[in-house]
Design a protein around this motif. Structure first.
Motif, short mmCIF file in Angstrom:
data_model
loop_
_atom_site.label_atom_id
_atom_site.label_comp_id
_atom_site.label_asym_id
_atom_site.label_seq_id
_atom_site.Cartn_x
_atom_site.Cartn_y
_atom_site.Cartn_z
N LEU A 3 -25.82 -13.48 27.77
CA LEU A 3 -25.21 -12.14 27.79
C LEU A 3 -25.50 -11.40 26.48
CD1 LEU A 3 -21.78 -12.90 29.47
CD2 LEU A 3 -23.61 -11.45 30.35
N ALA A 4 -25.60 -12.17 25.39
CA ALA A 4 -25.81 -11.53 24.09
C ALA A 4 -27.22 -10.94 23.99
CB ALA A 4 -25.57 -12.52 22.97
N VAL A 5 -28.21 -11.52 24.66
CA VAL A 5 -29.57 -10.95 24.57
C VAL A 5 -29.83 -9.95 25.69
CG1 VAL A 5 -30.56 -12.92 23.36
CG2 VAL A 5 -30.59 -12.88 25.85
N LEU A 6 -28.89 -9.84 26.61
CA LEU A 6 -29.07 -8.94 27.76
C LEU A 6 -29.40 -7.49 27.39
CD1 LEU A 6 -29.11 -9.53 30.72
CD2 LEU A 6 -26.70 -8.93 30.87
N PRO A 7 -28.79 -6.92 26.31
CA PRO A 7 -29.06 -5.50 26.00
C PRO A 7 -30.54 -5.19 25.82
CG PRO A 7 -27.23 -6.29 24.70
CD PRO A 7 -27.75 -7.48 25.44
N ARG A 8 -31.38 -6.21 25.48
CA ARG A 8 -32.81 -5.95 25.35
C ARG A 8 -33.43 -5.49 26.66
NH1 ARG A 8 -35.41 -7.89 21.16
NH2 ARG A 8 -34.27 -9.13 19.65
N PHE A 9 -32.84 -5.90 27.77
CA PHE A 9 -33.51 -5.69 29.06
C PHE A 9 -32.87 -4.61 29.92
CE2 PHE A 9 -33.67 -10.18 27.79
CZ PHE A 9 -35.02 -10.28 27.51
N VAL A 10 -31.83 -3.94 29.43
CA VAL A 10 -31.14 -3.00 30.31
C VAL A 10 -31.21 -1.58 29.75
CG1 VAL A 10 -29.57 -4.75 31.17
CG2 VAL A 10 -28.91 -3.37 29.21
N LEU A 34 -22.15 -0.03 31.25
CA LEU A 34 -21.42 -0.85 32.23
C LEU A 34 -21.03 -2.19 31.63
CD1 LEU A 34 -23.24 -0.56 35.68
CD2 LEU A 34 -21.03 0.34 35.02
N LEU A 35 -21.97 -2.80 30.90
CA LEU A 35 -21.68 -4.10 30.29
C LEU A 35 -20.53 -3.99 29.30
CD1 LEU A 35 -25.27 -5.51 29.70
CD2 LEU A 35 -23.56 -6.37 31.29
N ILE A 36 -20.54 -2.90 28.51
CA ILE A 36 -19.45 -2.71 27.56
C ILE A 36 -18.12 -2.60 28.31
CG2 ILE A 36 -18.45 -1.11 25.88
CD1 ILE A 36 -21.26 -0.40 25.01
N GLY A 37 -18.13 -1.79 29.39
CA GLY A 37 -16.90 -1.64 30.17
C GLY A 37 -16.42 -2.97 30.72
N PHE A 57 -16.42 9.15 13.18
CA PHE A 57 -17.87 9.24 12.99
C PHE A 57 -18.35 7.94 12.38
CE2 PHE A 57 -16.87 13.93 12.64
CZ PHE A 57 -17.31 14.21 13.92
N LEU A 58 -18.67 6.97 13.22
CA LEU A 58 -19.17 5.70 12.72
C LEU A 58 -20.58 5.50 13.25
CD1 LEU A 58 -16.11 3.34 13.20
CD2 LEU A 58 -17.18 3.93 11.04
N ASP A 59 -21.45 4.96 12.40
CA ASP A 59 -22.83 4.73 12.84
C ASP A 59 -22.95 3.41 13.58
OD1 ASP A 59 -24.31 6.93 12.36
OD2 ASP A 59 -24.59 6.48 10.23
N LEU A 60 -22.31 3.32 14.73
CA LEU A 60 -22.40 2.10 15.52
C LEU A 60 -23.14 2.43 16.80
CD1 LEU A 60 -18.78 0.74 15.16
CD2 LEU A 60 -20.83 -0.26 14.19
N THR A 61 -24.13 1.62 17.15
CA THR A 61 -24.84 1.86 18.41
C THR A 61 -24.07 1.21 19.54
OG1 THR A 61 -26.10 -0.15 18.21
CG2 THR A 61 -27.05 1.82 17.21
N ALA A 62 -24.45 1.57 20.76
CA ALA A 62 -23.80 0.96 21.93
C ALA A 62 -23.98 -0.55 21.90
CB ALA A 62 -24.38 1.55 23.20
N LEU A 80 -18.19 -8.35 23.48
CA LEU A 80 -18.51 -9.64 24.08
C LEU A 80 -17.85 -10.75 23.26
CD1 LEU A 80 -20.27 -10.77 26.38
CD2 LEU A 80 -22.08 -11.11 24.70
N ALA A 81 -17.93 -10.63 21.95
CA ALA A 81 -17.31 -11.65 21.09
C ALA A 81 -15.81 -11.70 21.34
CB ALA A 81 -17.60 -11.33 19.63
#
Lengths: 304, 404
Positions: A14-21, A28-31, A137-142, A150-151
């Motif tokens: 699940l942690a490496v999943l963001p590379r492929f979506v 959706l994954l965040i939700g 205003f935080l520089d955090l990506t999705a 996830l953690a």
């Protein structure tokens, strides 16, 4: 051991999943991760004790608001730490005064708590600071948010698994079965409930804190949305609140179902939500997992 | 525990299946149509505002454009509009996801903004990252200059709290100078974003205009009984009653003032005062009531727009943000006609171009619409604009207001 390995492997996958979506799928994954974390954290206290808490959004909103207030003055990890501490302190305060209530009184109180916190923050902002909306205003990506969420979900499930094996878990189950018997067998009721409630509430506060940078603008009406409390309860109950994986099993399909409904039936979504509530309570009072067990037992008996 | 694992796998499998289902029902639009997407609140607390100001205008505009054969492209060809619409359930989390979906999954050509200040801010960083121009109409914020600088393709078209407060101070100051009013004001405000913004702007504005606020109270969101508040305002000796209120409160205060026979010389309510339904709420006695916004009621373009809106939505538009919403869509259509669908050129054109709309010729200043009406008043059954008094189409205010 194998079970732990599988869980860890799944987590790594699940942690490496963001590379492929795509961005949307990441959303959706965040939700999903948020609601798995919320429902699992909720079940950590309510699952075994059967104290139905509708205070989820009180803590969730507090977490989000803490980030909104502190995000410009403190580094991000310190902001999260503050959110956790505030959530824990609030849970202690609330727990000490209310965990003596039981049944419907507890439900009503926790529902009122979210409103109380919202009005307190509004009052404070209006009369002391003279502003209401706050900006994040935080520089955090999705992706960053996804990994943190996830953690949190993993921590919530891991903590539940661990607590289930300790004396605390045993005590919580005993309280859920019969509080009087539990007290007579030497369990310190107030302390046990307070510890579990505080752990659960702290996790929920962190979910709110981690998710909030996606909103940019925060005001009490936005963050204290009671639907969050209802969704959390219904997800945990659907899967089976007293099972380790129950909240996850309830949260993921329901989350996807609601997303699908809002895309395809934007006007009738609340009706489905209401029907879902009724269905869970009447058809699957102990959750899907328990329902499947019953079904299997029944099929087994028929087989013989 | 074996059972649990298997069940988990099943749940995951069904989850994957559902994701595919969601993906599958998205028909890709044909090349000769323009897809326009929006996510607005169809349910939840924001649904009322979105249902009055935003959705009917989006629908009317799409209907108008498609009836004319579609949007005109720079080469003169016409392309029909196809709409993709989602419900954000009044939740910013859902809204953010819907915008991600529109931008990356549906790949829409243009995205129209949601209703409300909070919603517009929530999507601003995303719209900026995906490069879509954002015509933020229903967002009242004093920080508009800051936002326009932060997100270069965002446009803020409804002014800020200070603007409306200064406008009202101007109207009252003129009436005091003319001797029709004493300089005392009774002011109430809702303890929520809008009320706080306005009252923070109003306190210094009134002071600067030489007006004295003799009664200044906030009330919590959701208050439904205003009798005590209004009685105190009446006893304060102020000639002007000013409420920075939300629609249910504006309606409640009007009813209360009528039933207790409270007849201040100026009666001003916040959001809701410019709604077409206000006349019914006031039992037909809305004459002289002031509120936020206003339209140039004498303009044929506005009259025509009111008629078309009534035809399409079954009710006339509100006299504040509705016309501006429609005008923002006209700006979009004219920009597309001039430069096509390229987002960068489109943003450039919106920032610098001049557009002919139902609210007159519009040119943005630093990505903001500043040429707005701040105060309006009900006169002869129409909500007309009274401030800025020097703007074309302004009507002289009626002070004192006739008794209920």
């Amino acid at each position: 051991m194998i079970r732990l390995a599988i869980a860890l492997l799944a987590l790594a996958a699940l942690a490496v999943l963001p590379r492929f979506v795509s961005e949307y799928e990441l959303g959706l994954l965040i939700g999903m991760a948020s609601y798995v974390a919320l429902a699992s954290a909720w079940a950590l206290f309510s699952g075994h004790t059967h104290y139905i808490s509708l205070a989820t959004v009180a803590f969730y909103g507090t977490g989000a608001y803490t980030v909104a207030v502190l995000n410009e003055s403190l580094p991000y990890p310190a902001v999260l730490l503050c959110a956790a501490l505030i959530g824990a302190a609030m849970a202690l305060l609330v727990g000490l005064s209310t965990l003596r209530l039981s049944g419907i009184y507890f439900v009503i109180f926790t529902f009122g708590l979210a409103e109380l916190v919202r009005q307190l923050i509004t009052w404070y902002e209006v009369s002391i600071t003279g502003t209401l909306g706050r900006y994040i205003f935080l520089d955090l990506t999705a992706r960053d948010i996804y990994w943190q969420m996830l953690a949190l979900a993993a921590i919530a499930i891991g903590l539940t698994a661990w607590i289930n094996r300790t004396r605390l878990g045993l005590a919580l189950r005993a309280i859920g079965d019969d509080e009087v018997v539990a007290a007579h067998s030497g369990i310190h009721l107030a302390r046990t409930k307070l510890v579990a409630f505080t752990i659960s509430a702290t996790l929920i506060t962190l979910v709110g804190a981690v998710g909030s940078p996606r909103w940019v603008y925060v005001e009490p009406l936005i963050v204290f949305n009671p639907t969050v409390s209802f969704l959390t309860v219904i997800m945990a109950l659907l899967g089976g609140a007293n099972r380790l994986w129950g909240p996850l099993v309830g949260a993921i399909p329901l989350f996807l179902l609601f997303e699908w409904l809002s895309v395809n039936f934007p006007d009738t979504y609340p009706i489905f939500l209401g029907l879902m509530f009724i269905a869970v309570v009447f058809v699957l009072p102990n959750g899907v997992l328990a329902g499947l067990d019953d079904l299997r037992a029944w099929l087994g008996r028929r087989g013989k | 525990m074996k059972i649990t694992r298997r069940n988990t796998m099943r749940a995951l499998a069904s989850g994957v299946a559902m994701t595919m289902l969601i993906g599958a029902n998205l028909a890709h639009a044909a090349d000769d149509t323009i897809t326009i997407g929006y996510a607005v609140a169809k349910t939840g607390p924001n649904a009322t505002g979105a249902g009055i100001t935003t959705i009917p205008n989006y629908e009317l505009w799409v209907k108008d454009v498609n009836a004319a054969g579609g949007l005109t492209m720079p080469d003169g060809s016409k392309r029909m509009i196809e709409v993709i619409e989602y419900d954000d359930r009044s939740s910013n989390e859902d809204l953010v996801r819907a915008i991600e979906r529109l931008a990356t999954k549906d790949n829409v050509d243009l995205i129209l903004p949601p209703w409300g200040t909070g919603s517009n801010l929530a999507i601003a960083p995303l719209m900026d990252r995906f490069g879509y121009p954002q015509l933020g109409v229903t967002a009242v914020t004093d920080k508009a200059p800051e936002f326009a600088a932060r997100w270069k393709r965002s446009y803020w078209m409804l002014g800020g709290g200070h603007d409306y407060a200064n406008g009202l101070a101007g109207v009252l100051k003129a009436a005091v100078a003319a001797g029709t009013l004493n300089n005392k004001i009774a002011m109430v405000s809702v303890a929520d974003g809008f009320g706080i913004d306005l009252v923070n702007g109003a306190r210094p504005a009134f002071e600067e205009a030489g007006l004295e606020v003799v009664y200044d109270k906030t009330y919590p969101l959701g208050t439904s009984d205003f009798a005590a508040l209004m009685a105190e305002a009446q006893a304060s000796g102020a000639d002007s009653f000013v409420a920075f209120s939300y629609p249910p409160d504006s309606f409640g205060m009007t009813k209360t003032a009528q039933s207790m026979g409270y007849n201040p010389k100026v009666f001003y309510v916040g959001v809701g005062g410019a709604f077409p339904i206000y006349g019914k709420i006031a039992d037909g006695k809305q004459e002289g009531v002031m509120s936020i916004g206003g339209v140039n009621a004498a303009s044929p373009a506005i009259q025509d727009y009111f008629a078309r809106h009534t035809d399409s939505a079954g009710a006339p538009p509100d006299s504040w943000a509705s016309a501006i919403t429609y005008a923002s869509l006209e700006m979009l259509a004219q920009s597309v006609e001039r430069v096509g669908l390229d987002h960068e050129k489109l943003a450039q054109e919106l920032s610098t171009g001049t557009f002919s709309t139902i609210i007159g010729d519009v040119k943005l200043e630093d990505n903001q619409l500043r040429d707005l009406w701040w105060v309006g008043q009900w006169q002869n059954g129409t909500f007309v604009a009274v401030n800025p008094a020097d703007k074309d189409g302004a009507v002289a205010p009626i002070v004192p207001k006739p008794n209920w």
